[in-house]
Enzyme design. Structure first.
Site, PDB file in Angstrom:
ATOM      1  N   HIS A  19     -16.730  33.359  17.686  1.00 48.86           N
ATOM      2  CA  HIS A  19     -17.109  32.944  19.040  1.00 48.86           C
ATOM      3  C   HIS A  19     -18.156  33.867  19.646  1.00 48.86           C
ATOM      4  CE1 HIS A  19     -14.756  36.151  21.078  1.00 48.86           C
ATOM      5  NE2 HIS A  19     -13.859  35.959  20.130  1.00 48.86           N
ATOM      6  N   CYS A  28     -10.405  38.256  16.503  1.00 47.44           N
ATOM      7  CA  CYS A  28     -11.423  37.253  16.219  1.00 47.44           C
ATOM      8  C   CYS A  28     -12.761  37.894  15.860  1.00 47.44           C
ATOM      9  CB  CYS A  28     -11.590  36.319  17.416  1.00 47.44           C
ATOM     10  SG  CYS A  28     -10.187  35.223  17.648  1.00 47.44           S
TER      11      CYS A  28
END
Length: 346
Positions: free
Chosen positions: A305, A321
Site C-alpha cells: 500500500h 505490511c
C-alpha cells in the site's frame, strides 16, 4: 468471504489489522541525515539529462548536501521505473539500491554507485529534460485541504477525507518530490496561486510498459520488484517492510484485489500496536495510514500500500505490511491483476 474481502468487493473499502499509522524507526546501512531548511538550488528549467557529472558529490552513501546531479539521477531513475522513492536531491540508501537494481538490469557491475558509466547509460536511454515548467491549475489549489491534520486516529475518523494539508504538499507529491525540494526550486513562489509557473521534476508515466506477472518482496533489501512474464525486471521500489513486533509474511502469496482510495479500520482486538480501545474507521485520502491505494494479498490483513509519509519509506518499519510511496504503489497497482504471485524473500 472475510471482512476485508467483503469491503474490497463492495466498494473499494478496506478493513485492516496488520498496518498502522505509526511506523517504528528502521536502521539503515547508512544513517539518515536531517533535512536542511530549504535553500535555492542552482538548477535551471528545463535541465537537460545528458552531460558530465560531478562524481565526488554523490558517491558517499548518504549526504545532507542537495545537488543538481543527484536530482538529475533521481528523476532519470524514476522515469526508468527504478524508483529512488521521493525525489529530494540527496544521495542515500534508497538511491543506492535503485542504482544497483538498474545496474543489474543493464548488465553493469552492481555496486550502487552512480559513476559516469551508469549516468551515461541512463541518459543514452532517456535524453529528455529532467525538470519542466508547470502552471499551477485551479484544481491544484481548490482543495479541500486539511491544514491541521490530526495525528490521533479517533480525531482522523471524524474527518470526511484525509486530504493533503495544502497545495504545496499536493504539488510535491504530484511530481514525486519533497516539499523541501519544491520550495528550493521555486523560492518565493505562492503555491496556492493558480496560474503561477513553477519548476518541477519531469516524472515518468504512471503505468508500467508491460503487465506485471510476478512480484518479489525482499525483506532484507527492503524493496519490491515487479517482473514480466519472461522474468525481466520491470520496476524496482524502495519499501518499508514489517518489524520485529509484526513481521511481514514469508513464502509465496498472491494478489487478491486492488482497492483505490481505501479506508483504514483500526481494530485494537486484531493489532499488536497502539493503546486505543475504540475501533474506528479512518476515511480515505493521500494522508491515510495506508495511502492512496491498497493491493490486497492472500494472507488476511496483509497488503502492499501507499503511505502518508513518502520521505520515510525505507527508513522506518511498517506494522507488517509493505509500504511504498503513494505514486509507486499506484504505478504497481495499475499493472497487476488478481492471481499475480508475490514471493517474500530475505
Amino acid at each position: 468471504m472475510s471482512h476485508t474481502r467483503a469491503y474490497l468487493a463492495a466498494a473499494s473499502l478496506l478493513a485492516l489489522a496488520a498496518c498502522g499509522p505509526d511506523p517504528q524507526p528502521q536502521p539503515k546501512p547508512a544513517t539518515p541525515v536531517a533535512i536542511a531548511p530549504p535553500a535555492p538550488v542552482a538548477l535551471p528549467a528545463p535541465v537537460l539529462a545528458g552531460g558530465a557529472i560531478d562524481t565526488a558529490q554523490y558517491q558517499a552513501p548518504a549526504s545532507d548536501q542537495r545537488t543538481p546531479d543527484v536530482i538529475r539521477a533521481q528523476v532519470l531513475l524514476d522515469r526508468a521505473h527504478f524508483s529512488p522513492g521521493v525525489i529530494d536531491g540527496r544521495s542515500g540508501e534508497n538511491v543506492r539500491q535503485a542504482i544497483a537494481a538498474y545496474e543489474t538490469s543493464v548488465g553493469l557491475p552492481s555496486d550502487g554507485v552512480l559513476d559516469q558509466a551508469v549516468f551515461d547509460r541512463l541518459t543514452a536511454a532517456d535524453g529528455a529534460p529532467v525538470t519542466m515548467s508547470y502552471a499551477i491549475t485551479a484544481e491544484d489549489v481548490a482543495g479541500p485541504f486539511v491544514p491541521d491534520l490530526p495525528k490521533d486516529l479517533v480525531d482522523q475518523a471524524k474527518l470526511k477525507k484525509l486530504a493533503y494539508r495544502g497545495p504545496q504538499e499536493l504539488l510535491a507529491e504530484k511530481f514525486h518530490m519533497t516539499e523541501d525540494l519544491l520550495a528550493a526550486l521555486n523560492p518565493g513562489v505562492d503555491f496556492g496561486q493558480a496560474g503561477a509557473s513553477i519548476t518541477v521534476a519531469a516524472i515518468s508515466p504512471t503505468v508500467l510498459p508491460e503487465v506485471v506477472a510476478s512480484i518479489e518482496v525482499d525483506k532484507t533489501e527492503r524493496s519490491v520488484k515487479a517482473f514480466n512474464a519472461q522474468g525481466r525486471l520491470l520496476a524496482f521500489y524502495p519499501a518499508s517492510i514489517g518489524s520485529d513486533d509484526r513481521p511481514a509474511p514469508s513464502g509465496l502469496l498472491k494478489v487478491v484485489a486492488v482497492a483505490p482510495n481505501p479506508t483504514y479500520t483500526y481494530d485494537p482486538s486484531r493489532l499488536t500496536f497502539g493503546d486505543k480501545q475504540k475501533k474506528v474507521t479512518i476515511p480515505p485520502g493521500p494522508n491515510s495510514p495506508v495511502g492512496s491505494v491498497w493491493i490486497d494479498l492472500s494472507e488476511d490483513t496483509f497488503g502492499i500500500h501507499g503511505s502518508d509519509e513518502p520521505a520515510q519509506i525505507g527508513k522506518h518499519f511498517s506494522h507488517g505490511c509493505i509500504r511504498l510511496t503513494n505514486w509507486d504503489a499506484l504505478q504497481l497497482s495499475k499493472s497487476v491483476k488478481k492471481g499475480v504471485p508475490v514471493k517474500f524473500t530475505g
